[in-house]
Design an enzyme around this catalytic site. Structure first.
Site, mmCIF file in Angstrom:
data_model
loop_
_atom_site.group_PDB
_atom_site.id
_atom_site.type_symbol
_atom_site.label_atom_id
_atom_site.label_comp_id
_atom_site.label_asym_id
_atom_site.label_seq_id
_atom_site.Cartn_x
_atom_site.Cartn_y
_atom_site.Cartn_z
ATOM 1 N N ARG A 107 9.158 -9.269 2.972
ATOM 2 C CA ARG A 107 7.870 -9.369 2.268
ATOM 3 C C ARG A 107 7.704 -10.768 1.686
ATOM 4 N NH1 ARG A 107 7.769 -8.024 -2.728
ATOM 5 N NH2 ARG A 107 8.875 -6.053 -2.499
ATOM 6 N N TYR A 109 -20.188 -11.282 3.005
ATOM 7 C CA TYR A 109 -19.702 -10.140 3.798
ATOM 8 C C TYR A 109 -19.643 -8.882 2.911
ATOM 9 C CZ TYR A 109 -16.388 -7.028 6.029
ATOM 10 O OH TYR A 109 -15.784 -5.913 6.543
ATOM 11 N N ASP A 144 -14.921 -18.921 2.762
ATOM 12 C CA ASP A 144 -14.607 -18.015 3.870
ATOM 13 C C ASP A 144 -15.028 -18.744 5.149
ATOM 14 O OD1 ASP A 144 -14.760 -16.098 5.917
ATOM 15 O OD2 ASP A 144 -15.170 -14.469 4.513
ATOM 16 N N LYS A 182 -11.027 -12.096 13.743
ATOM 17 C CA LYS A 182 -12.186 -12.558 14.496
ATOM 18 C C LYS A 182 -11.798 -13.687 15.474
ATOM 19 C CE LYS A 182 -14.084 -9.426 12.070
ATOM 20 N NZ LYS A 182 -13.999 -9.488 10.648
HETATM 21 C C1 PLP Z 1 -17.026 -13.257 7.113
HETATM 22 C C2 PLP Z 1 -16.001 -12.182 6.958
HETATM 23 N N1 PLP Z 1 -15.078 -12.288 5.992
HETATM 24 C C3 PLP Z 1 -14.134 -11.338 5.797
HETATM 25 C C4 PLP Z 1 -14.093 -10.212 6.572
HETATM 26 C C5 PLP Z 1 -13.039 -9.161 6.311
HETATM 27 O O1 PLP Z 1 -12.023 -9.260 7.260
HETATM 28 P P1 PLP Z 1 -11.131 -8.007 7.761
HETATM 29 O O2 PLP Z 1 -12.051 -7.060 8.450
HETATM 30 O O3 PLP Z 1 -10.132 -8.664 8.683
HETATM 31 O O4 PLP Z 1 -10.505 -7.420 6.551
HETATM 32 C C6 PLP Z 1 -15.019 -10.052 7.593
HETATM 33 C C7 PLP Z 1 -14.983 -8.854 8.458
HETATM 34 O O5 PLP Z 1 -15.892 -8.570 9.199
HETATM 35 C C8 PLP Z 1 -16.000 -11.063 7.795
HETATM 36 O O6 PLP Z 1 -16.938 -10.969 8.764
#
Ligand code: PLP
Length: 396
Positions: free
Chosen positions: A51, A103, A175, A200
């Site tokens: 971990r 998001y 992000d 993604k």
């Molecule tokens: C812009 C963005 N940030 C964060 C996330 C969250 O990521 P995760 O689904 O891998 O937890 C997403 C998920 O769709 C996203 O589109």
């Protein structure tokens, strides 16, 4: 030629983990061990418990730090785990200014979880610097940016927000899921923490859920490393390996998908049944200039509106190629319905305030030939047009 002179594309392959120093293997070994034998009672080795540190996860953390131009990277079990752990840098009584069309999962974390722990928030349209300034309170400790934003592809000036944050001693989180370091490197623009859903584009094949964070200084590295170990939402080794493999083709995937996205955006914009197209690669996008100053392209995600929710439903049912699904950034094109998918966690009134209509679709362009996608969309729209005509004739 030194490694520092390599371009981004070359560094995706020829980085510090291009081969295993022990065996010469050209793929990072997957180390499953959860614990490591210690050869000395008083002095433990670099690895003790997985971990805290594991060589496979560490390889991914090194590579993403190098690609983002940061000091240290951290790999988490999902994008939300990365984002939530980064928010733990804040304390009760702190305030965060956050982009309004964030998001949906981040919206849920901020409004329903952090609020219970005394972390305050204000949503603003971050493209309006005046609104951002007005939202600042004496306890503002962080700015949270998503650019281009999801799903309306608004572009925030990362340098301007970072400068503002520095003036008041706050942190800037960005992000970077939509563009990845192949197209945008927020730390070079002054941000402190870069966050990713590595589910993604970074991994790229719809076969892993993962999150990454990269920080720009040693002090933050220590604090986030402590939180990663304390909270414990680390990425498993098989998944770390999948992200490492996906990263190798990041540039070629994005180059194809970005070119295709522009072609498809142009097609949609000229179609009479499409009300609006949101894509910062279109020259008439209000933030086209800024996008091309702070990033090397507009990415491969676009959104578009049909005339109504009913039209959207008909269009979706007529489309054959893209998968209709949650997520983005994969080899296959993904058509999503933000109102019921990425932004389902946002109440309808909040979505409407932000302009996220029930007639909005988001498209993440994959590696198909864009002409096939255009043909597919065109046929579905033609059918929609014919159905509307029949309906109008029936009414008159
Ligand atoms: C812009 C963005 N940030 C964060 C996330 C969250 O990521 P995760 O689904 O891998 O937890 C997403 C998920 O769709 C996203 O589109």
């Amino acid at each position: 030629m030194t490694k520092e002179e390599f371009t981004f594309e070359t560094r995706l392959l020829h980085n510090q983990h291009k081969m295993d120093p022990v065996t010469g293997a050209v793929s990072v070994p997957i180390q499953h061990a959860s614990t490591f034998h210690q050869f000395d009672v008083d002095q433990f080795g670099k690895y003790d418990y997985a971990r805290s540190l594991n060589p496979t996860r560490e390889a991914l953390e090194d590579v993403i730090a190098e690609l983002e131009g940061g000091v240290k990277g951290f790999a988490f079990s999902s994008g939300m785990a990365a984002i939530s752990t980064a928010f733990l840098l804040l304390s009760a009584g702190d305030h965060v200014v956050i982009t309004e069309d964030v998001y949906g999962g981040t919206f849920r974390m901020v409004t329903e979880v952090l609020s219970r722990f005394g972390v305050e928030h204000t949503f603003v349209d971050m493209t309006e610097l005046e609104q951002v300034k007005q939202a600042i309170r004496p306890n503002t400790k962080a700015f949270y940016v998503e650019t281009p934003s999801n799903p309306l592809l608004k572009v925030t000036d990362i340098r301007a927000i970072s400068n503002l944050a520095k003036e008041i001693g706050a942190l800037t989180f960005v992000d970077n899921t939509f563009l990845t370091p192949a197209l945008q490197r927020p730390l070079e623009l002054g941000a402190d923490v870069v966050l990713h859903s590595a589910t993604k584009f970074l991994s790229g094949h719809s076969d892993v859920v993962a999150g990454l964070a990269v920080v720009n200084n040693e002090e933050l590295a220590k604090r986030l490393g402590f939180l990663q170990n304390s909270f414990g939402a680390i990425l498993g080794v098989q998944d770390a390996w999948l992200v490492l493999r996906g990263l190798k083709t990041l540039s070629v995937r994005l180059e194809h998908s970005q070119k295709a996205a522009l072609k498809i955006a142009d097609f949609l914009q000229s179609h009479p049944l499409i009300e609006n197209v949101y894509y910062p690669g279109l020259t008439d996008h209000p933030h086209y200039q800024l996008q091309h100053v702070q990033a090397q392209g507009a990415g491969a995600v676009l959104s578009f509106e049909l005339k109504s929710e009913a039209a959207l439903r008909e269009f979706v049912s007529g489309v054959k190629i893209p998968v209709f699904a949650v997520s983005l950034g994969a080899v296959e094109s993904i058509l999503s319905y933000p109102a019921k998918m990425s932004h389902a966690a946002m109440p309808q009134v909040e979505r409407e305030k932000r302009g996220i209509k029930n007639s909005l679709l988001r498209l993440s362009v994959g590696l198909e030939n864009p002409d096939d996608l255009i043909k597919d969309f065109s046929r579905s729209l033609d059918q929609l047009g014919r159905n509307e005509l029949v309906l109008q004739q029936g009414e008159s």
